[in-house]
Design a protein around this motif. Structure first.
Motif, PDB file in Angstrom:
ATOM      1  N   LEU A  35       0.834  -1.203   0.000  1.00 26.89           N
ATOM      2  CA  LEU A  35       0.000   0.000   0.000  1.00 26.89           C
ATOM      3  C   LEU A  35       0.870   1.254   0.000  1.00 26.89           C
ATOM      4  N   VAL A  36       1.899   1.255   0.838  1.00 26.25           N
ATOM      5  CA  VAL A  36       2.810   2.404   0.895  1.00 26.25           C
ATOM      6  C   VAL A  36       3.482   2.610  -0.458  1.00 26.25           C
ATOM      7  N   ALA A  37       3.918   1.508  -1.076  1.00 32.28           N
ATOM      8  CA  ALA A  37       4.591   1.598  -2.379  1.00 32.28           C
ATOM      9  C   ALA A  37       3.658   2.160  -3.441  1.00 32.28           C
ATOM     10  N   ILE A  38       2.414   1.692  -3.448  1.00 25.80           N
ATOM     11  CA  ILE A  38       1.444   2.174  -4.437  1.00 25.80           C
ATOM     12  C   ILE A  38       1.219   3.673  -4.295  1.00 25.80           C
ATOM     13  N   ILE A  39       1.047   4.137  -3.060  1.00 27.85           N
ATOM     14  CA  ILE A  39       0.804   5.556  -2.814  1.00 27.85           C
ATOM     15  C   ILE A  39       2.003   6.396  -3.266  1.00 27.85           C
ATOM     16  N   ILE A  40       3.201   5.938  -2.941  1.00 25.80           N
ATOM     17  CA  ILE A  40       4.403   6.686  -3.327  1.00 25.80           C
ATOM     18  C   ILE A  40       4.551   6.749  -4.845  1.00 25.80           C
ATOM     19  N   LYS A 126     -12.397  -9.907  -8.315  1.00 23.20           N
ATOM     20  CA  LYS A 126     -11.494  -9.146  -7.445  1.00 23.20           C
ATOM     21  C   LYS A 126     -10.778  -9.996  -6.412  1.00 23.20           C
ATOM     22  N   SER A 127     -11.336 -11.167  -6.082  1.00 20.48           N
ATOM     23  CA  SER A 127     -10.763 -11.965  -5.002  1.00 20.48           C
ATOM     24  C   SER A 127      -9.856 -13.093  -5.472  1.00 20.48           C
ATOM     25  N   ILE A 128      -9.508 -13.105  -6.754  1.00 22.51           N
ATOM     26  CA  ILE A 128      -8.582 -14.130  -7.248  1.00 22.51           C
ATOM     27  C   ILE A 128      -7.301 -13.477  -7.728  1.00 22.51           C
ATOM     28  N   THR A 129      -6.286 -14.284  -7.923  1.00 25.56           N
ATOM     29  CA  THR A 129      -4.973 -13.756  -8.287  1.00 25.56           C
ATOM     30  C   THR A 129      -4.983 -13.093  -9.666  1.00 25.56           C
ATOM     31  N   THR A 130      -4.156 -12.091  -9.814  1.00 24.11           N
ATOM     32  CA  THR A 130      -4.082 -11.328 -11.074  1.00 24.11           C
ATOM     33  C   THR A 130      -3.780 -12.224 -12.264  1.00 24.11           C
ATOM     34  N   SER A 152      -5.847  -5.429  -6.196  1.00 20.37           N
ATOM     35  CA  SER A 152      -4.889  -4.862  -5.244  1.00 20.37           C
ATOM     36  C   SER A 152      -5.591  -4.348  -3.992  1.00 20.37           C
ATOM     37  N   ILE A 153      -6.684  -3.614  -4.184  1.00 22.40           N
ATOM     38  CA  ILE A 153      -7.429  -3.063  -3.056  1.00 22.40           C
ATOM     39  C   ILE A 153      -8.011  -4.183  -2.195  1.00 22.40           C
ATOM     40  N   THR A 154      -8.555  -5.212  -2.850  1.00 22.82           N
ATOM     41  CA  THR A 154      -9.121  -6.344  -2.111  1.00 22.82           C
ATOM     42  C   THR A 154      -8.063  -7.033  -1.264  1.00 22.82           C
ATOM     43  N   GLY A 155      -6.903  -7.292  -1.874  1.00 21.20           N
ATOM     44  CA  GLY A 155      -5.823  -7.933  -1.141  1.00 21.20           C
ATOM     45  C   GLY A 155      -5.331  -7.099   0.029  1.00 21.20           C
ATOM     46  N   LEU A 156      -5.171  -5.805  -0.204  1.00 22.14           N
ATOM     47  CA  LEU A 156      -4.677  -4.919   0.846  1.00 22.14           C
ATOM     48  C   LEU A 156      -5.672  -4.797   1.994  1.00 22.14           C
ATOM     49  N   LEU A 157      -6.954  -4.663   1.670  1.00 17.97           N
ATOM     50  CA  LEU A 157      -7.973  -4.562   2.718  1.00 17.97           C
ATOM     51  C   LEU A 157      -8.021  -5.839   3.548  1.00 17.97           C
ATOM     52  N   GLY A 158      -7.881  -6.979   2.862  1.00 17.31           N
ATOM     53  CA  GLY A 158      -7.875  -8.250   3.569  1.00 17.31           C
ATOM     54  C   GLY A 158      -6.743  -8.332   4.572  1.00 17.31           C
ATOM     55  N   VAL A 159      -5.559  -7.892   4.159  1.00 18.69           N
ATOM     56  CA  VAL A 159      -4.389  -7.924   5.042  1.00 18.69           C
ATOM     57  C   VAL A 159      -4.548  -6.933   6.197  1.00 18.69           C
ATOM     58  N   ILE A 160      -5.110  -5.776   5.897  1.00 20.32           N
ATOM     59  CA  ILE A 160      -5.253  -4.733   6.916  1.00 20.32           C
ATOM     60  C   ILE A 160      -6.237  -5.133   8.014  1.00 20.32           C
ATOM     61  N   VAL A 161      -7.366  -5.736   7.622  1.00 15.07           N
ATOM     62  CA  VAL A 161      -8.416  -6.041   8.610  1.00 15.07           C
ATOM     63  C   VAL A 161      -8.330  -7.457   9.173  1.00 15.07           C
ATOM     64  N   CYS A 162      -7.459  -8.307   8.620  1.00 16.97           N
ATOM     65  CA  CYS A 162      -7.468  -9.716   9.020  1.00 16.97           C
ATOM     66  C   CYS A 162      -7.155  -9.908  10.500  1.00 16.97           C
ATOM     67  N   LEU A 181      -7.511 -16.104   4.227  1.00 17.77           N
ATOM     68  CA  LEU A 181      -6.668 -15.123   3.544  1.00 17.77           C
ATOM     69  C   LEU A 181      -6.468 -15.469   2.073  1.00 17.77           C
ATOM     70  N   GLY A 182      -6.256 -16.741   1.768  1.00 21.26           N
ATOM     71  CA  GLY A 182      -6.045 -17.142   0.382  1.00 21.26           C
ATOM     72  C   GLY A 182      -7.288 -16.988  -0.468  1.00 21.26           C
ATOM     73  N   THR A 183      -8.445 -17.324   0.102  1.00 22.82           N
ATOM     74  CA  THR A 183      -9.700 -17.236  -0.642  1.00 22.82           C
ATOM     75  C   THR A 183     -10.127 -15.795  -0.879  1.00 22.82           C
ATOM     76  N   ALA A 184      -9.992 -14.958   0.144  1.00 23.00           N
ATOM     77  CA  ALA A 184     -10.477 -13.577   0.057  1.00 23.00           C
ATOM     78  C   ALA A 184      -9.454 -12.601  -0.496  1.00 23.00           C
ATOM     79  N   SER A 185      -8.171 -12.845  -0.231  1.00 23.13           N
ATOM     80  CA  SER A 185      -7.158 -11.829  -0.548  1.00 23.13           C
ATOM     81  C   SER A 185      -5.991 -12.342  -1.379  1.00 23.13           C
ATOM     82  N   HIS A 186      -6.180 -13.480  -2.035  1.00 20.80           N
ATOM     83  CA  HIS A 186      -5.232 -14.058  -2.998  1.00 20.80           C
ATOM     84  C   HIS A 186      -3.769 -13.990  -2.556  1.00 20.80           C
ATOM     85  N   ALA A 187      -2.864 -13.577  -3.451  1.00 14.11           N
ATOM     86  CA  ALA A 187      -1.423 -13.627  -3.166  1.00 14.11           C
ATOM     87  C   ALA A 187      -1.000 -12.659  -2.072  1.00 14.11           C
TER      88      ALA A 187
END
Length: 226
Positions: A35-40, A126-130, A152-162, A181-187
């Motif tokens: 997330l930090v990398a994307i914003i930068i 949105k919930s599967i790998t790119t 990307s947003i789905t994966g990041l949100l999953g990691v943030i709230v997990c 985590l794998g089902t909802a937020s892929h890689a």
């Protein structure tokens, strides 16, 4: 210089490295390195008026590496194959239900908010790998850039709230954490699962495959209702 592959690759690597430093310094799930990398990167492209096309000359190489990286997740699964055999039905059924829920919820919300057909097709997977989602949306007329953003947003949100959700729901079993985590937020979720334990990472990597298979199988059916 800007349209050289070196620029996009260098920018991705440096920004992600900086993101890891920020994450280690503040130890907050909100400051996920990706997330930090994307914003930068967005800020740099905007401030210096660098086109997305110039960036993606090199960024495409990073994107290409998603496929072999995803395949590499089979290694921890191989090491813990006996765990999968013991809990195969809960893992398979749980991942399948999660995938169907993801597709159904997006379809309902997309219809409710009146999203354009092409946009809705783009965010359905949105919930599967790119590596699986991009060819799928392209085949059915979706917009790859929107698909990548949604994933990307789905994966990041999953990691943030997990962490919060797992604690609130009192889920203490690593297998269940990895499957979620794998089902909802892929890689991206799998990278988080690997920090929990190797078993969690192995099951998460497996659920990426299961979720991808279920989504590819059901996608043409859901498309009919778009």
């Amino acid at each position: 210089m800007l349209n050289s592959p070196v620029f996009g690759i260098f920018l991705c690597v440096i920004c992600f490295y900086f993101g890891t430093l920020v994450n280690k310094r503040f130890k907050s799930s909100l400051l996920n390195p990706l997330l930090v990398a994307i914003i930068i990167i967005i800020i740099i492209l905007k401030v210096f008026n660098i086109s997305y096309d110039d960036f993606m000359v090199g960024g495409a190489f990073i994107q290409f590496m998603i496929m072999p990286t995803t395949v590499a997740l089979a290694v921890p699964f191989y090491r813990n194959f006996d765990v999968f055999l013991k809990y195969k039905w809960p893992i398979l059924i749980g991942s399948a239900v999660g995938s169907i829920t993801a597709l159904t919820s997006i379809l309902i919300m997309g219809k409710y908010f009146g999203l354009d057909r092409n946009v809705l097709i783009s965010i359905l997977p949105k919930s599967i790998t790119t590596a699986i989602a991009l060819p799928l949306t392209e085949e059915f007329g979706g917009i790859p850039s929107i698909t990548s953003f949604a994933i990307s947003i789905t994966g990041l949100l999953g990691v943030i709230v997990c962490d919060f959700l797992l604690k609130r729901l009192k889920i203490n079993i690593d297998i269940a954490k990895g499957a979620a985590l794998g089902t909802a937020s892929h890689a991206i979720g799998t990278s988080k699962a690997l920090t929990i334990s190797e078993i969690a990472g192995a099951i998460s990597g497996l659920c990426i495959v299961i979720a991808g298979f279920i989504t590819v199988l059901l996608f043409p059916i859901f498309i009919r209702f778009v």
